[in-house]
Design a protein around this motif. Sequence first.
Motif, PDB file in Angstrom:
ATOM      1  N   VAL A 296       0.779  -1.261  -0.228  1.00 17.46           N
ATOM      2  CA  VAL A 296      -0.290  -0.286   0.200  1.00 17.46           C
ATOM      3  C   VAL A 296       0.436   0.967   0.252  1.00 17.46           C
ATOM      4  CG1 VAL A 296      -1.888   0.899   1.461  1.00 17.46           C
ATOM      5  CG2 VAL A 296      -2.345  -1.063   0.989  1.00 17.46           C
ATOM      6  N   LEU A 297       0.503   2.262  -1.169  1.00 20.03           N
ATOM      7  CA  LEU A 297       1.030   3.075  -1.316  1.00 20.03           C
ATOM      8  C   LEU A 297       0.046   4.083  -0.253  1.00 20.03           C
ATOM      9  CD1 LEU A 297       3.148   3.881  -4.504  1.00 20.03           C
ATOM     10  CD2 LEU A 297       4.224   3.136  -2.199  1.00 20.03           C
ATOM     11  N   GLN A 298       0.323   5.408   0.785  1.00 17.67           N
ATOM     12  CA  GLN A 298      -0.467   6.383   1.382  1.00 17.67           C
ATOM     13  C   GLN A 298      -0.146   8.212   0.711  1.00 17.67           C
ATOM     14  OE1 GLN A 298      -3.423   4.975   3.955  1.00 17.67           O
ATOM     15  NE2 GLN A 298      -2.334   6.682   5.572  1.00 17.67           N
ATOM     16  N   PHE A 299      -0.571   8.401   0.658  1.00 21.73           N
ATOM     17  CA  PHE A 299      -0.220  10.064   0.616  1.00 21.73           C
ATOM     18  C   PHE A 299      -1.288  10.543   1.764  1.00 21.73           C
ATOM     19  CE2 PHE A 299       1.334   8.348  -2.996  1.00 21.73           C
ATOM     20  CZ  PHE A 299       2.300   9.227  -3.650  1.00 21.73           C
ATOM     21  N   VAL A 300      -1.040  12.098   2.133  1.00 24.01           N
ATOM     22  CA  VAL A 300      -1.176  12.328   3.370  1.00 24.01           C
ATOM     23  C   VAL A 300      -1.602  13.798   2.892  1.00 24.01           C
ATOM     24  CG1 VAL A 300       0.182  12.245   5.081  1.00 24.01           C
ATOM     25  CG2 VAL A 300      -2.193  12.632   5.815  1.00 24.01           C
ATOM     26  N   THR A 301      -2.142  14.652   3.322  1.00 21.99           N
ATOM     27  CA  THR A 301      -2.677  16.499   3.146  1.00 21.99           C
ATOM     28  C   THR A 301      -3.099  16.626   4.936  1.00 21.99           C
ATOM     29  OG1 THR A 301      -2.858  16.901   0.847  1.00 21.99           O
ATOM     30  CG2 THR A 301      -4.120  18.830   2.020  1.00 21.99           C
TER      31      THR A 301
ATOM     32  N   THR B 118       4.593   7.440   4.975  1.00 17.99           N
ATOM     33  CA  THR B 118       5.814   6.133   5.531  1.00 17.99           C
ATOM     34  C   THR B 118       6.883   6.416   6.358  1.00 17.99           C
ATOM     35  OG1 THR B 118       7.192   4.275   3.971  1.00 17.99           O
ATOM     36  CG2 THR B 118       7.238   6.811   3.468  1.00 17.99           C
ATOM     37  N   SER B 119       7.489   5.209   6.895  1.00 14.12           N
ATOM     38  CA  SER B 119       7.986   5.452   7.935  1.00 14.12           C
ATOM     39  C   SER B 119       9.066   4.294   7.612  1.00 14.12           C
ATOM     40  CB  SER B 119       8.031   4.380   8.673  1.00 14.12           C
ATOM     41  OG  SER B 119       7.485   3.161   8.587  1.00 14.12           O
ATOM     42  N   GLN B 120       9.392   4.161   5.743  1.00 10.20           N
ATOM     43  CA  GLN B 120      10.457   2.546   5.387  1.00 10.20           C
ATOM     44  C   GLN B 120       9.692   3.544   4.137  1.00 10.20           C
ATOM     45  OE1 GLN B 120      11.504  -0.718   6.611  1.00 10.20           O
ATOM     46  NE2 GLN B 120      12.184  -0.717   4.666  1.00 10.20           N
ATOM     47  N   PRO B 121      10.451   4.059   3.656  1.00 13.00           N
ATOM     48  CA  PRO B 121      10.707   4.481   1.918  1.00 13.00           C
ATOM     49  C   PRO B 121      10.817   3.069   0.826  1.00 13.00           C
ATOM     50  CG  PRO B 121      11.907   6.727   2.476  1.00 13.00           C
ATOM     51  CD  PRO B 121      11.709   5.543   3.818  1.00 13.00           C
ATOM     52  N   PRO B 122      10.180   2.660   0.243  1.00 12.47           N
ATOM     53  CA  PRO B 122       8.909   3.732  -0.441  1.00 12.47           C
ATOM     54  C   PRO B 122       7.644   3.675  -0.059  1.00 12.47           C
ATOM     55  CG  PRO B 122       9.574   2.005  -2.311  1.00 12.47           C
ATOM     56  CD  PRO B 122      10.528   1.808  -1.312  1.00 12.47           C
ATOM     57  N   TRP B 123       7.389   1.729   0.901  1.00 12.02           N
ATOM     58  CA  TRP B 123       6.676   1.527   0.932  1.00 12.02           C
ATOM     59  C   TRP B 123       5.493   2.077   2.788  1.00 12.02           C
ATOM     60  CZ3 TRP B 123       3.501  -0.728  -2.302  1.00 12.02           C
ATOM     61  CH2 TRP B 123       4.128  -1.777  -3.589  1.00 12.02           C
ATOM     62  N   TYR B 124       4.159   2.256   1.798  1.00 10.22           N
ATOM     63  CA  TYR B 124       3.332   2.951   4.015  1.00 10.22           C
ATOM     64  C   TYR B 124       4.126   2.249   4.656  1.00 10.22           C
ATOM     65  CZ  TYR B 124      -0.201   2.902   7.129  1.00 10.22           C
ATOM     66  OH  TYR B 124      -1.316   2.809   7.913  1.00 10.22           O
ATOM     67  N   LYS B 125       4.251   2.352   5.946  1.00  8.94           N
ATOM     68  CA  LYS B 125       4.741   2.437   6.827  1.00  8.94           C
ATOM     69  C   LYS B 125       5.488   1.530   6.689  1.00  8.94           C
ATOM     70  CE  LYS B 125       1.350   4.366   8.893  1.00  8.94           C
ATOM     71  NZ  LYS B 125       2.010   6.005   9.391  1.00  8.94           N
TER      72      LYS B 125
ATOM     73  N   ASN C 135       7.860  14.020   8.894  1.00  9.48           N
ATOM     74  CA  ASN C 135       9.297  15.335   8.952  1.00  9.48           C
ATOM     75  C   ASN C 135       9.378  16.115   8.895  1.00  9.48           C
ATOM     76  OD1 ASN C 135      10.970  13.523   9.435  1.00  9.48           O
ATOM     77  ND2 ASN C 135      12.039  13.018   6.883  1.00  9.48           N
ATOM     78  N   VAL C 136       7.742  16.587   8.284  1.00 15.55           N
ATOM     79  CA  VAL C 136       7.584  18.369   8.374  1.00 15.55           C
ATOM     80  C   VAL C 136       7.267  19.272   9.575  1.00 15.55           C
ATOM     81  CG1 VAL C 136       5.825  19.695   7.140  1.00 15.55           C
ATOM     82  CG2 VAL C 136       6.135  17.072   6.580  1.00 15.55           C
ATOM     83  N   GLU C 137       7.677  19.716   9.347  1.00 16.38           N
ATOM     84  CA  GLU C 137       8.047  20.354  11.028  1.00 16.38           C
ATOM     85  C   GLU C 137       6.887  21.321  11.371  1.00 16.38           C
ATOM     86  OE1 GLU C 137      12.020  21.385  10.884  1.00 16.38           O
ATOM     87  OE2 GLU C 137      11.254  23.388  10.626  1.00 16.38           O
ATOM     88  N   ALA C 138       5.850  21.415  12.550  1.00 14.36           N
ATOM     89  CA  ALA C 138       4.836  21.981  12.600  1.00 14.36           C
ATOM     90  C   ALA C 138       5.445  23.828  13.279  1.00 14.36           C
ATOM     91  CB  ALA C 138       4.284  21.895  14.093  1.00 14.36           C
TER      92      ALA C 138
END
Length: 327
Positions: free
Chosen positions: A182-187, A209-216, A320-323
């Motif tokens: 499963v590939l999953q993208f989130v906005t 994801t936690s381990q590219p390229p697969w979801y989780k 990894n996106v900063e708040a």
Amino acid sequence: MFSASNYAAQRYESEAGKEHLEALQVLVHLAGLEEEDEFITAVLNGVTYNGPEGNLASDMESIRTALAEASAIYRLGDPWRDHLKEFAVHLGEDDYFSAEKFYKARSFSPDHTEVVGGRSLQFATPMVLAHPPIVEVNQHLRGALAGYAFQPPTIWIRFGLFKVLTALKADGDNTDATKAGVLQFVTSSRVAEYDGLKVDYSFERSLDTSQPPWYKGQTDDIPPGEPVVLIRDDSPTWAVPTKWQKGQDLRSVTITDTFETYLAVQVGPHAFTTLFTCEWTFHAKYDMQKPSEGSAEYSITAQKIETRDIKVTGLPLAHNVEAKVVS
């Protein structure tokens, strides 16, 4: 009509605490299954321990998961509902209830065929499950938000369920395995407002994801000629401290996460071909002035069998996106 107190009295030797009895009754109510006493009892028996050391408190985590899975399958309607009831009531004393065991027991046959990466792949129309999380105050959680550490009490949104189950079978003429997953993208848009402070944790479409390229980091090898059941789940959670670092009281929380989930096959380095697409959202709202009106839900907005090519190139990882803290 299901009664938590009656169930606990018959299932456990030790007396269950009032707090856990009330929690169990609420969970069954939220699952919409209070009228299904025989079915719920069978599901609970499949995840609880009735030996001398068994007790309701230690079983609550398993119960939450089982009720979420059972409710999500039940709401799919027939024939899933009838299959699920039959499966649950015929569980043996040592059998364990789970959506995975149910799906595998039904032996659903692949009903679609696609040629992907030069090989034929059969797959079953995925069964997608969704069950809303619960908004509660947690006294034990510790963590960090936007780079600032926090301690309880905390608004904790959790125990929801999103799960995709399918069966796949690759062409037996191939000699190597097919990588599927499963590939999953989130906005995301997540905003917590305090007295005199707003915490904004938002980002655009990112690979979840936690381990590219697969979801989780989860993939399955589909050996040639052998059917494989693929199961992936997600439980978006969110924690917000009721007081900010300098003591500001929480006023409200608003969260909207939008997900694109693809059942996909890897056809090259960072290159994938999709078989199935599911789009869904996670909404949560909480106002400290109206705590009883706090809500959280998952909404599946689209499901479709489709083949499309995806190339993963330099997308930032969501975690990894900063708040941003906006005063």
